[in-house]
Design a protein around this motif. Sequence first.
Motif, PDB file in Angstrom:
ATOM      1  N   SER A  13      54.050  68.862  45.789  1.00 33.08           N
ATOM      2  CA  SER A  13      53.187  67.827  45.236  1.00 33.08           C
ATOM      3  C   SER A  13      53.960  66.508  45.092  1.00 33.08           C
ATOM      4  O   SER A  13      53.435  65.434  45.390  1.00 33.08           O
ATOM      5  N   ASN A  14      55.210  66.592  44.665  1.00 30.66           N
ATOM      6  CA  ASN A  14      56.044  65.395  44.561  1.00 30.66           C
ATOM      7  C   ASN A  14      56.240  64.743  45.929  1.00 30.66           C
ATOM      8  O   ASN A  14      56.137  63.519  46.063  1.00 30.66           O
ATOM      9  N   TRP A  15      56.530  65.548  46.939  1.00 26.79           N
ATOM     10  CA  TRP A  15      56.705  65.011  48.295  1.00 26.79           C
ATOM     11  C   TRP A  15      55.418  64.332  48.755  1.00 26.79           C
ATOM     12  O   TRP A  15      55.452  63.257  49.330  1.00 26.79           O
ATOM     13  N   PHE A  16      54.299  64.992  48.515  1.00 26.91           N
ATOM     14  CA  PHE A  16      53.003  64.473  48.959  1.00 26.91           C
ATOM     15  C   PHE A  16      52.704  63.130  48.292  1.00 26.91           C
ATOM     16  O   PHE A  16      52.273  62.181  48.941  1.00 26.91           O
ATOM     17  N   ASN A  17      52.956  63.042  46.993  1.00 28.46           N
ATOM     18  CA  ASN A  17      52.711  61.795  46.273  1.00 28.46           C
ATOM     19  C   ASN A  17      53.638  60.687  46.758  1.00 28.46           C
ATOM     20  O   ASN A  17      53.222  59.536  46.880  1.00 28.46           O
ATOM     21  N   LYS A  18      54.887  61.023  47.033  1.00 30.13           N
ATOM     22  CA  LYS A  18      55.818  60.024  47.566  1.00 30.13           C
ATOM     23  C   LYS A  18      55.362  59.546  48.939  1.00 30.13           C
ATOM     24  O   LYS A  18      55.461  58.365  49.255  1.00 30.13           O
ATOM     25  N   ALA A  19      54.862  60.448  49.763  1.00 29.86           N
ATOM     26  CA  ALA A  19      54.388  60.082  51.102  1.00 29.86           C
ATOM     27  C   ALA A  19      53.193  59.140  50.998  1.00 29.86           C
ATOM     28  O   ALA A  19      53.093  58.161  51.740  1.00 29.86           O
ATOM     29  N   LYS A  20      52.302  59.403  50.049  1.00 33.23           N
ATOM     30  CA  LYS A  20      51.121  58.553  49.881  1.00 33.23           C
ATOM     31  C   LYS A  20      51.491  57.139  49.454  1.00 33.23           C
ATOM     32  O   LYS A  20      50.801  56.185  49.809  1.00 33.23           O
ATOM     33  N   THR A  21      52.580  56.998  48.710  1.00 34.15           N
ATOM     34  CA  THR A  21      52.981  55.676  48.222  1.00 34.15           C
ATOM     35  C   THR A  21      54.053  55.032  49.096  1.00 34.15           C
ATOM     36  O   THR A  21      54.577  53.979  48.744  1.00 34.15           O
TER      37      THR A  21
END
Length: 77
Positions: A42-50
């Motif tokens: 989830s952390n990776w995904f959120n970083k990718a989105k931003t």
Amino acid sequence: MSKKQKIYNDQFKAEVIKLIKQKDDNVSATARKLGISMQTLSNWFNKAKTGRLAGTKQDNPNLIAPIRRKQKNEESA
């Protein structure tokens, strides 16, 4: 007894994010399939989105540099 921390390289992280987006899969299901903590993914995904995850399409060095400078300034204060 402590758990050994797994370290994933940027390429692996980017491939996992790409996999989620291609299959229109959800984070928790992908985490279970790959044996990765849901919170980590989830952390990776959120970083990718931003735009803060290296190797992803959204990765933008112009966005990352100011964020890192701000973090360093906050840490040194």
